[in-house]
Scaffold this active site. Sequence first.
Site, mmCIF file in Angstrom:
data_model
loop_
_atom_site.group_PDB
_atom_site.id
_atom_site.type_symbol
_atom_site.label_atom_id
_atom_site.label_comp_id
_atom_site.label_asym_id
_atom_site.label_seq_id
_atom_site.Cartn_x
_atom_site.Cartn_y
_atom_site.Cartn_z
ATOM 1 N N ASN A 10 0.867 -1.183 0.000
ATOM 2 C CA ASN A 10 0.000 0.000 0.000
ATOM 3 C C ASN A 10 0.902 1.231 0.000
ATOM 4 O O ASN A 10 1.513 1.561 1.008
ATOM 5 C CB ASN A 10 -0.881 -0.052 1.263
ATOM 6 C CG ASN A 10 -1.728 1.197 1.431
ATOM 7 O OD1 ASN A 10 -1.802 2.031 0.526
ATOM 8 N ND2 ASN A 10 -2.358 1.327 2.593
ATOM 9 N N LYS A 12 0.087 4.268 -0.244
ATOM 10 C CA LYS A 12 -0.573 5.437 0.367
ATOM 11 C C LYS A 12 -0.353 6.679 -0.509
ATOM 12 O O LYS A 12 -0.327 6.574 -1.727
ATOM 13 C CB LYS A 12 -0.092 5.632 1.810
ATOM 14 C CG LYS A 12 -0.242 4.335 2.624
ATOM 15 C CD LYS A 12 -0.074 4.523 4.098
ATOM 16 C CE LYS A 12 -0.234 3.171 4.805
ATOM 17 N NZ LYS A 12 -0.176 3.264 6.244
ATOM 18 N N HIS A 96 -9.590 0.922 4.897
ATOM 19 C CA HIS A 96 -8.310 1.075 5.585
ATOM 20 C C HIS A 96 -8.510 1.963 6.813
ATOM 21 O O HIS A 96 -9.320 2.899 6.791
ATOM 22 C CB HIS A 96 -7.273 1.690 4.636
ATOM 23 C CG HIS A 96 -5.900 1.680 5.215
ATOM 24 N ND1 HIS A 96 -5.482 2.628 6.107
ATOM 25 C CD2 HIS A 96 -4.864 0.813 5.077
ATOM 26 C CE1 HIS A 96 -4.240 2.345 6.494
ATOM 27 N NE2 HIS A 96 -3.838 1.249 5.868
ATOM 28 N N GLU A 98 -6.939 4.350 7.967
ATOM 29 C CA GLU A 98 -6.805 5.795 7.712
ATOM 30 C C GLU A 98 -8.074 6.350 7.080
ATOM 31 O O GLU A 98 -8.453 7.503 7.317
ATOM 32 C CB GLU A 98 -5.563 6.045 6.826
ATOM 33 C CG GLU A 98 -4.284 5.869 7.633
ATOM 34 C CD GLU A 98 -3.089 5.349 6.846
ATOM 35 O OE1 GLU A 98 -3.075 5.451 5.612
ATOM 36 O OE2 GLU A 98 -2.155 4.831 7.495
ATOM 37 N N GLU A 168 -5.426 -5.365 10.445
ATOM 38 C CA GLU A 168 -4.378 -4.390 10.720
ATOM 39 C C GLU A 168 -4.688 -3.698 12.045
ATOM 40 O O GLU A 168 -5.504 -2.764 12.093
ATOM 41 C CB GLU A 168 -4.339 -3.333 9.613
ATOM 42 C CG GLU A 168 -4.077 -3.894 8.239
ATOM 43 C CD GLU A 168 -3.551 -2.810 7.296
ATOM 44 O OE1 GLU A 168 -2.385 -2.906 6.900
ATOM 45 O OE2 GLU A 168 -4.307 -1.875 6.983
ATOM 46 N N GLY A 174 2.300 1.939 10.830
ATOM 47 C CA GLY A 174 3.220 3.068 10.699
ATOM 48 C C GLY A 174 3.918 3.443 11.994
ATOM 49 O O GLY A 174 4.538 4.493 12.083
ATOM 50 N N SER A 214 3.330 -2.486 10.236
ATOM 51 C CA SER A 214 4.786 -2.557 10.424
ATOM 52 C C SER A 214 5.375 -3.916 10.040
ATOM 53 O O SER A 214 6.272 -4.408 10.732
ATOM 54 C CB SER A 214 5.157 -2.165 11.857
ATOM 55 O OG SER A 214 4.747 -0.829 12.108
HETATM 56 P P1 PGA Z 1 2.774 0.038 7.676
HETATM 57 O O1 PGA Z 1 1.316 0.269 7.019
HETATM 58 O O2 PGA Z 1 3.333 -1.239 7.077
HETATM 59 O O3 PGA Z 1 3.563 1.257 7.290
HETATM 60 O O4 PGA Z 1 2.562 -0.095 9.138
HETATM 61 C C1 PGA Z 1 0.437 -0.793 6.814
HETATM 62 C C2 PGA Z 1 -0.863 -0.283 6.225
HETATM 63 O O5 PGA Z 1 -1.289 0.816 6.580
HETATM 64 O O6 PGA Z 1 -1.493 -0.949 5.400
#
Ligand code: PGA
Length: 256
Positions: A10, A12, A96, A98, A168, A174, A214
């Site tokens: 992803n 983003k 997601h 976010e 997740e 993140g 992560s």
């Molecule tokens: P990350 O993000 O690997 O940077 O933690 C995962 C995601 O948001 O899908």
Amino acid sequence: MTRRLFIAGNWKMHKGPNDALDLANALKRELVDQTAVDVAVAPPTISIPSVAERLKHTGIAIAGQNINEHTHGAFTGEVSSEMLRESGCEYVLVGHSERRSLFGETDETINAKVHAAFRAGLLPILCIGETLAQRESGEAESIVANQLERGLVGLSTDQVAATTIAYEPVWAIGTGLTATPDQAQSMHNHIRCSLGSSHPSFVAKQIRIQYGGSVKPHNAASLLSQPDIDGALVGGASLNADNFVAIITAGANLRS
Ligand code: PGA
């Protein structure tokens, strides 16, 4: 039953058309012989057409990061599932964390988007996960089961089986904090059991559940070797070809 691992990156809001092509070129080079694991990348919408063109016939699929639930209309700034399909996407991320926390998406909107994905021939990757406060108050399992059930309302059995679930934990996205393999496996097992209690048994056996939060080259193998973890949704580490390829290789080694 062995489910094929599915690793998706992803990107983003990173990688405009030029940088996206550089990354796509590197992945194309590095993954040319890779067939053991299913791979997808989710570039920002503006970069999808060029990346899709560059990765055609490579086995690396393209995913959208979001869709509007309508087919077309006066929805300034939005993109429909049909448009993403036309641009070369096979998958789309839906719900997601976010999108949920920053853009106010509810389980109802997310469910409408899951239906919109299938309507256009896209396969949804439905993202679910609890916040730290919810985990600390012991609600993680019920929150996740609820998001799962509400996200899948009204789908046919075959559509549910064709959906990918991305678990997740919000506190791991993140942040550099990862769920331990045991924590992740335990939630993945809970998700599979929840699906088993509301759908025919083949659905729970077949559906793929990715872990996200992560995922990095150093922890990929320990997560992906868990029996109910069928892949990864990778954010930060997917922006660097070496790191993303290392995660895919970790998965491929487990399957060889
Ligand atoms: P990350 O993000 O690997 O940077 O933690 C995962 C995601 O948001 O899908």
